[in-house]
Design a protein around this motif. Structure first.
Motif, PDB file in Angstrom:
ATOM      1  N   ASP A  14      11.465   0.751 -15.405  1.00 13.74           N
ATOM      2  CA  ASP A  14      12.230  -0.191 -14.595  1.00 13.74           C
ATOM      3  C   ASP A  14      12.874   0.504 -13.393  1.00 13.74           C
ATOM      4  O   ASP A  14      14.087   0.708 -13.350  1.00 13.74           O
ATOM      5  CB  ASP A  14      13.281  -0.875 -15.457  1.00 13.74           C
ATOM      6  CG  ASP A  14      13.834  -2.131 -14.803  1.00 13.74           C
ATOM      7  OD1 ASP A  14      13.190  -2.645 -13.875  1.00 13.74           O
ATOM      8  OD2 ASP A  14      14.916  -2.574 -15.222  1.00 13.74           O
ATOM      9  N   ILE A  15      12.031   0.897 -12.432  1.00 15.35           N
ATOM     10  CA  ILE A  15      12.507   1.471 -11.180  1.00 15.35           C
ATOM     11  C   ILE A  15      11.751   0.779 -10.046  1.00 15.35           C
ATOM     12  O   ILE A  15      10.655   0.264 -10.259  1.00 15.35           O
ATOM     13  CB  ILE A  15      12.300   3.004 -11.105  1.00 15.35           C
ATOM     14  CG1 ILE A  15      10.815   3.366 -11.206  1.00 15.35           C
ATOM     15  CG2 ILE A  15      13.131   3.721 -12.151  1.00 15.35           C
ATOM     16  CD1 ILE A  15      10.505   4.830 -10.962  1.00 15.35           C
ATOM     17  N   PRO A  16      12.319   0.762  -8.851  1.00 14.38           N
ATOM     18  CA  PRO A  16      11.598   0.139  -7.730  1.00 14.38           C
ATOM     19  C   PRO A  16      10.319   0.903  -7.392  1.00 14.38           C
ATOM     20  O   PRO A  16      10.245   2.116  -7.559  1.00 14.38           O
ATOM     21  CB  PRO A  16      12.592   0.229  -6.568  1.00 14.38           C
ATOM     22  CG  PRO A  16      13.915   0.544  -7.170  1.00 14.38           C
ATOM     23  CD  PRO A  16      13.657   1.221  -8.473  1.00 14.38           C
ATOM     24  N   ALA A  17       9.322   0.190  -6.902  1.00 17.20           N
ATOM     25  CA  ALA A  17       8.076   0.821  -6.488  1.00 17.20           C
ATOM     26  C   ALA A  17       8.123   1.239  -5.028  1.00 17.20           C
ATOM     27  O   ALA A  17       7.395   2.133  -4.619  1.00 17.20           O
ATOM     28  CB  ALA A  17       6.906  -0.137  -6.710  1.00 17.20           C
ATOM     29  N   VAL A  18       9.004   0.633  -4.250  1.00 17.65           N
ATOM     30  CA  VAL A  18       9.067   0.913  -2.811  1.00 17.65           C
ATOM     31  C   VAL A  18      10.427   1.512  -2.465  1.00 17.65           C
ATOM     32  O   VAL A  18      11.466   0.988  -2.861  1.00 17.65           O
ATOM     33  CB  VAL A  18       8.823  -0.370  -1.985  1.00 17.65           C
ATOM     34  CG1 VAL A  18       8.939  -0.094  -0.496  1.00 17.65           C
ATOM     35  CG2 VAL A  18       7.463  -0.971  -2.317  1.00 17.65           C
ATOM     36  N   TYR A  19      10.372   2.611  -1.716  1.00 15.79           N
ATOM     37  CA  TYR A  19      11.567   3.289  -1.215  1.00 15.79           C
ATOM     38  C   TYR A  19      11.398   3.475   0.292  1.00 15.79           C
ATOM     39  O   TYR A  19      10.820   4.469   0.732  1.00 15.79           O
ATOM     40  CB  TYR A  19      11.748   4.651  -1.891  1.00 15.79           C
ATOM     41  CG  TYR A  19      12.039   4.535  -3.369  1.00 15.79           C
ATOM     42  CD1 TYR A  19      13.353   4.473  -3.824  1.00 15.79           C
ATOM     43  CD2 TYR A  19      11.012   4.487  -4.296  1.00 15.79           C
ATOM     44  CE1 TYR A  19      13.632   4.365  -5.175  1.00 15.79           C
ATOM     45  CE2 TYR A  19      11.280   4.377  -5.644  1.00 15.79           C
ATOM     46  CZ  TYR A  19      12.594   4.313  -6.080  1.00 15.79           C
ATOM     47  OH  TYR A  19      12.867   4.202  -7.417  1.00 15.79           O
ATOM     48  N   GLY A  20      11.834   2.499   1.058  1.00 14.67           N
ATOM     49  CA  GLY A  20      11.660   2.565   2.503  1.00 14.67           C
ATOM     50  C   GLY A  20      10.185   2.523   2.861  1.00 14.67           C
ATOM     51  O   GLY A  20       9.467   1.595   2.484  1.00 14.67           O
ATOM     52  N   SER A  21       9.714   3.543   3.539  1.00 13.49           N
ATOM     53  CA  SER A  21       8.297   3.588   3.923  1.00 13.49           C
ATOM     54  C   SER A  21       7.427   4.240   2.848  1.00 13.49           C
ATOM     55  O   SER A  21       6.223   4.383   3.029  1.00 13.49           O
ATOM     56  CB  SER A  21       8.134   4.339   5.248  1.00 13.49           C
ATOM     57  OG  SER A  21       8.590   5.669   5.110  1.00 13.49           O
ATOM     58  N   TYR A  22       8.033   4.631   1.719  1.00 15.72           N
ATOM     59  CA  TYR A  22       7.289   5.270   0.632  1.00 15.72           C
ATOM     60  C   TYR A  22       7.081   4.295  -0.516  1.00 15.72           C
ATOM     61  O   TYR A  22       7.949   3.471  -0.810  1.00 15.72           O
ATOM     62  CB  TYR A  22       8.035   6.501   0.110  1.00 15.72           C
ATOM     63  CG  TYR A  22       8.179   7.580   1.152  1.00 15.72           C
ATOM     64  CD1 TYR A  22       7.128   8.448   1.414  1.00 15.72           C
ATOM     65  CD2 TYR A  22       9.353   7.715   1.870  1.00 15.72           C
ATOM     66  CE1 TYR A  22       7.251   9.440   2.371  1.00 15.72           C
ATOM     67  CE2 TYR A  22       9.490   8.703   2.824  1.00 15.72           C
ATOM     68  CZ  TYR A  22       8.435   9.567   3.073  1.00 15.72           C
ATOM     69  OH  TYR A  22       8.547  10.541   4.017  1.00 15.72           O
ATOM     70  N   LYS A  23       5.919   4.394  -1.159  1.00 17.78           N
ATOM     71  CA  LYS A  23       5.618   3.530  -2.290  1.00 17.78           C
ATOM     72  C   LYS A  23       5.016   4.362  -3.421  1.00 17.78           C
ATOM     73  O   LYS A  23       4.155   5.218  -3.190  1.00 17.78           O
ATOM     74  CB  LYS A  23       4.622   2.436  -1.911  1.00 17.78           C
ATOM     75  CG  LYS A  23       4.304   1.519  -3.080  1.00 17.78           C
ATOM     76  CD  LYS A  23       3.363   0.404  -2.713  1.00 17.78           C
ATOM     77  CE  LYS A  23       3.204  -0.451  -3.970  1.00 17.78           C
ATOM     78  NZ  LYS A  23       2.048  -1.247  -3.966  1.00 17.78           N
ATOM     79  N   ILE A  24       5.487   4.110  -4.627  1.00 17.69           N
ATOM     80  CA  ILE A  24       4.895   4.726  -5.812  1.00 17.69           C
ATOM     81  C   ILE A  24       3.744   3.824  -6.235  1.00 17.69           C
ATOM     82  O   ILE A  24       3.949   2.649  -6.544  1.00 17.69           O
ATOM     83  CB  ILE A  24       5.916   4.859  -6.956  1.00 17.69           C
ATOM     84  CG1 ILE A  24       7.097   5.717  -6.532  1.00 17.69           C
ATOM     85  CG2 ILE A  24       5.242   5.435  -8.207  1.00 17.69           C
ATOM     86  CD1 ILE A  24       8.247   5.730  -7.529  1.00 17.69           C
ATOM     87  N   ASN A  25       2.534   4.337  -6.205  1.00 15.82           N
ATOM     88  CA  ASN A  25       1.362   3.528  -6.542  1.00 15.82           C
ATOM     89  C   ASN A  25       1.125   3.424  -8.031  1.00 15.82           C
ATOM     90  O   ASN A  25       0.647   2.400  -8.515  1.00 15.82           O
ATOM     91  CB  ASN A  25       0.107   4.105  -5.873  1.00 15.82           C
ATOM     92  CG  ASN A  25       0.157   3.948  -4.372  1.00 15.82           C
ATOM     93  OD1 ASN A  25       0.607   2.927  -3.870  1.00 15.82           O
ATOM     94  ND2 ASN A  25      -0.274   4.967  -3.665  1.00 15.82           N
ATOM     95  N   ASN A  26       1.411   4.480  -8.759  1.00 19.29           N
ATOM     96  CA  ASN A  26       1.107   4.471 -10.187  1.00 19.29           C
ATOM     97  C   ASN A  26       1.954   5.515 -10.893  1.00 19.29           C
ATOM     98  O   ASN A  26       2.284   6.550 -10.330  1.00 19.29           O
ATOM     99  CB  ASN A  26      -0.380   4.772 -10.413  1.00 19.29           C
ATOM    100  CG  ASN A  26      -0.835   4.427 -11.801  1.00 19.29           C
ATOM    101  OD1 ASN A  26      -0.129   3.761 -12.551  1.00 19.29           O
ATOM    102  ND2 ASN A  26      -2.012   4.874 -12.157  1.00 19.29           N
ATOM    103  N   VAL A  27       2.291   5.231 -12.127  1.00 14.08           N
ATOM    104  CA  VAL A  27       2.986   6.184 -12.990  1.00 14.08           C
ATOM    105  C   VAL A  27       2.126   6.360 -14.228  1.00 14.08           C
ATOM    106  O   VAL A  27       1.686   5.379 -14.836  1.00 14.08           O
ATOM    107  CB  VAL A  27       4.390   5.672 -13.390  1.00 14.08           C
ATOM    108  CG1 VAL A  27       5.026   6.587 -14.409  1.00 14.08           C
ATOM    109  CG2 VAL A  27       5.272   5.539 -12.162  1.00 14.08           C
ATOM    110  N   ILE A  28       1.872   7.590 -14.580  1.00  9.51           N
ATOM    111  CA  ILE A  28       1.081   7.873 -15.775  1.00  9.51           C
ATOM    112  C   ILE A  28       1.969   8.603 -16.770  1.00  9.51           C
ATOM    113  O   ILE A  28       2.583   9.623 -16.445  1.00  9.51           O
ATOM    114  CB  ILE A  28      -0.161   8.717 -15.450  1.00  9.51           C
ATOM    115  CG1 ILE A  28      -1.076   7.946 -14.505  1.00  9.51           C
ATOM    116  CG2 ILE A  28      -0.899   9.109 -16.727  1.00  9.51           C
ATOM    117  CD1 ILE A  28      -2.244   8.750 -13.987  1.00  9.51           C
TER     118      ILE A  28
END
Length: 141
Positions: A95-109
C-alpha cells in the motif's frame, strides 16, 4: 516497517484431473478450516514471541544452537519437518503510491525468504492492481 511472520500447514497433492482454480479452491478451504480450528491462534501467537526466541528457534532448526525451549518451540511450530515440497508466502497488497512526481514504480517483486521446512517457495504480492508471483527452489540437506 515490520516483518511479521506466521504460518499454517496443510496436506494436499495437486489433482491433475481438476483445473488450477479448482485445486486452488480446495487449498483455500483447507487453510480457512485450519485457521478457524485454531481461531487464528498461530497468527496471534507469533507476534507475542520475543525476537531472541525466534532467532534461537531458527538456529536450533539448523543445528547451530541447542536450547530446550527453542527445540520445543521449533517442534510446535513444525520447523523441524522438512517434508514439505511447496511453501506459499503472501506479502499481501503493498500500500504505497506508484507515482512520485515524474517517477513511477512499474512493478514490485517479492522474493520470499528461504525457510527450513519447505524446498520450493512461492511468493505473492500485489502492487498497483497487479499480482506478482515469484518462485525459488532451496536445496537443504
Amino acid at each position: 516497517m515490520s516483518n511479521l511472520t506466521s504460518g499454517v500447514s496443510i496436506k494436499y497433492k495437486f489433482n491433475t484431473k481438476k483445473t488450477f482454480a479448482e485445486n486452488a479452491l480446495i487449498v483455500h478451504r483447507k487453510i480457512k478450516k485450519k485457521l478457524m480450528k485454531y481461531r487464528l491462534f498461530v497468527l496471534k501467537f507469533i507476534t507475542e514471541l520475543p525476537a531472541t526466541l525466534i532467532d534461537a528457534v531458527l538456529l536450533n532448526t539448523h543445528d547451530c544452537y541447542f536450547d530446550r525451549l527453542a527445540q520445543k518451540t521449533a517442534k510446535i511450530m513444525e520447523y523441524r519437518e522438512k517434508t514439505r515440497d511447496i511453501g506459499v508466502t503472501n506479502l499481501t497488497k503493498i500500500d504505497i503510491p506508484a507515482v512520485y512526481g515524474s517517477y513511477k514504480i512499474n512493478n514490485v517483486i517479492f522474493v520470499p525468504p528461504a525457510v527450513s521446512y519447505s524446498r520450493n517457495i512461492i511468493g505473492v504480492s500485489t502492487f498497483d492492481g497487479r499480482m506478482t508471483f515469484s518462485f525459488h527452489n532451496v536445496n537443504y540437506l
